[in-house]
Design an enzyme around this catalytic site. Structure first.
Site, mmCIF file in Angstrom:
data_model
loop_
_atom_site.group_PDB
_atom_site.id
_atom_site.type_symbol
_atom_site.label_atom_id
_atom_site.label_comp_id
_atom_site.label_asym_id
_atom_site.label_seq_id
_atom_site.Cartn_x
_atom_site.Cartn_y
_atom_site.Cartn_z
ATOM 1 N N ASP A 286 2.725 4.498 5.311
ATOM 2 C CA ASP A 286 2.463 3.962 6.652
ATOM 3 C C ASP A 286 2.344 2.435 6.635
ATOM 4 O O ASP A 286 2.235 1.809 7.678
ATOM 5 C CB ASP A 286 1.238 4.606 7.294
ATOM 6 C CG ASP A 286 0.063 4.761 6.348
ATOM 7 O OD1 ASP A 286 0.117 4.215 5.223
ATOM 8 O OD2 ASP A 286 -0.916 5.440 6.714
ATOM 9 N N HIS A 287 2.352 1.830 5.455
ATOM 10 C CA HIS A 287 2.449 0.380 5.289
ATOM 11 C C HIS A 287 3.869 0.017 4.886
ATOM 12 O O HIS A 287 4.593 0.835 4.291
ATOM 13 C CB HIS A 287 1.514 -0.123 4.184
ATOM 14 C CG HIS A 287 0.063 0.019 4.484
ATOM 15 N ND1 HIS A 287 -0.767 -1.061 4.723
ATOM 16 C CD2 HIS A 287 -0.733 1.112 4.560
ATOM 17 C CE1 HIS A 287 -1.995 -0.637 4.926
ATOM 18 N NE2 HIS A 287 -2.005 0.680 4.842
ATOM 19 N N ASN B 95 -7.656 -4.366 4.964
ATOM 20 C CA ASN B 95 -8.194 -3.528 6.028
ATOM 21 C C ASN B 95 -8.917 -4.336 7.096
ATOM 22 O O ASN B 95 -10.012 -3.974 7.561
ATOM 23 C CB ASN B 95 -9.105 -2.444 5.451
ATOM 24 C CG ASN B 95 -8.351 -1.152 5.169
ATOM 25 O OD1 ASN B 95 -7.531 -0.711 5.985
ATOM 26 N ND2 ASN B 95 -8.596 -0.551 4.023
ATOM 27 N N ASP C 197 -2.269 -6.362 5.540
ATOM 28 C CA ASP C 197 -1.944 -6.719 4.164
ATOM 29 C C ASP C 197 -1.717 -8.226 4.079
ATOM 30 O O ASP C 197 -0.856 -8.771 4.774
ATOM 31 C CB ASP C 197 -0.705 -5.951 3.716
ATOM 32 C CG ASP C 197 -0.870 -4.450 3.927
ATOM 33 O OD1 ASP C 197 -1.426 -3.791 3.045
ATOM 34 O OD2 ASP C 197 -0.467 -3.943 5.004
ATOM 35 N N GLU D 57 -3.830 2.065 -3.048
ATOM 36 C CA GLU D 57 -3.940 3.473 -2.645
ATOM 37 C C GLU D 57 -2.996 4.345 -3.480
ATOM 38 O O GLU D 57 -2.188 5.102 -2.941
ATOM 39 C CB GLU D 57 -3.685 3.633 -1.133
ATOM 40 C CG GLU D 57 -4.444 4.808 -0.554
ATOM 41 C CD GLU D 57 -4.426 4.865 0.967
ATOM 42 O OE1 GLU D 57 -4.849 5.906 1.488
ATOM 43 O OE2 GLU D 57 -4.011 3.879 1.622
ATOM 44 N N ASP E 208 -4.349 -5.029 0.478
ATOM 45 C CA ASP E 208 -4.720 -4.416 1.752
ATOM 46 C C ASP E 208 -6.189 -4.743 2.021
ATOM 47 O O ASP E 208 -7.084 -4.148 1.425
ATOM 48 C CB ASP E 208 -4.497 -2.906 1.676
ATOM 49 C CG ASP E 208 -4.863 -2.185 2.961
ATOM 50 O OD1 ASP E 208 -5.309 -2.849 3.920
ATOM 51 O OD2 ASP E 208 -4.699 -0.956 3.019
ATOM 52 N N ASN F 206 0.881 -1.166 0.000
ATOM 53 C CA ASN F 206 0.000 0.000 0.000
ATOM 54 C C ASN F 206 0.921 1.218 0.000
ATOM 55 O O ASN F 206 1.513 1.568 1.022
ATOM 56 C CB ASN F 206 -0.926 -0.003 1.221
ATOM 57 C CG ASN F 206 -1.843 1.202 1.246
ATOM 58 O OD1 ASN F 206 -1.442 2.319 0.940
ATOM 59 N ND2 ASN F 206 -3.092 0.993 1.628
#
Length: 259
Positions: free
Chosen positions: A247-248, A149, A218, A34, A147, A7
């Site tokens: 941030d991933h 989530n 993920d 993203e 991802d 991501n």
């Protein structure tokens, strides 16, 4: 074959991070989520210069998914998750690469929950379950990557008690992930590391990276044909510590399929 998911959280703003990691890790296939870029604003020239062919499904400011293939061109088989022709969010793209069918997933966040966004997440997840059922009839290797989530279990979140009401950890979402696994798909990273607390995401806030206050969002879900060839997998967590990184962190597996 080395398959990775990342991501990227804005492909143009983090292109130097992506290119540095591609050179270092040399994955054969990469699923990006993203993108936060319109279709005509994807940095194809830079990706191709790095040695990768690409297909992508962009969207202005939000979402967006792409599949990259080293020294090859992904053969697109689907753009968008079936089941709702009114859904215009760019969250799914599918391609054949090197004999493996790969679905790249950016599942909705769903917060705040309950509410319309959470309802959309559940509906999207149920559509994914239906499509996975269709893919399960394919004898070729298949991977559903990206991802999701969702933290499937308490082992996948640094402080489970703080996340009980969050859309990433609500029982409805975890139940859907479990249903997907129970229908014959293998959670590759958890299979390889059954008792290890592994994270793939650390928030930018509250020094989450420094405290290792992470989440495992993920995932690689493999059909039986591909799961039999699973050999290794892990998180390139050091990438999260690079300047201006997502941030991933990138996650990868290795399978005995010739790229």
């Amino acid at each position: 074959m080395k398959i990775a998911t990342f991501n990227i959280n804005g492909i143009n703003g983090r292109l130097p991070v992506l290119l540095k990691w591609l050179e270092e890790a040399a994955p054969d296939v990469v699923c990006l989520q993203e993108l936060k870029a319109q279709q005509d604003n994807f940095p194809l020239q830079a990706i191709e210069k790095a040695g990768y062919g690409a297909i992508w499904h962009g969207q202005k400011s939000w979402n967006g998914v792409a599949i990259l293939a080293r020294d090859a061109e992904p053969v697109e088989t689907r753009r968008g998750l079936p089941g709702d022709p009114e859904d215009v969010q760019s969250r799914y793209i599918e391609a054949a690469v090197g004999g493996v069918l790969i679905g790249n997933i950016y599942l909705p966040n769903g917060n705040p929950a309950p509410g319309p966004k959470f309802d959309y997440k559940l509906a999207w997840f149920n559509r994914l379950l239906a499509h996975a059922g269709e893919l399960s009839s394919i004898e070729a290797p298949v991977a559903l990557v990206g991802d999701y989530n969702v933290m499937p279990t308490a082992l996948d979140v640094y402080k489970p008690e703080r996340w009980e009401g969050d859309a990433l950890f609500r029982p409805e979402v975890r139940s859907l992930f479990k249903a997907l696994v129970d229908s014959g798909w293998t959670d590759a990273i958890r299979t390889l590391h059954p008792q290890e607390q592994i994270f793939t995401f650390w928030d930018y806030f509250r020094n989450a990276w420094g405290r290792n206050a992470g989440l495992r969002l993920d995932h690689f879900l493999l059909n039986p044909t591909l799961a039999r060839s699973l050999r290794a997998g892990n998180v390139d967590r050091h990438v999260r510590g690079w300047p201006k990184s997502s941030d991933h962190a990138p996650v990868w597996i290795e399978v005995d399929v010739e790229a």
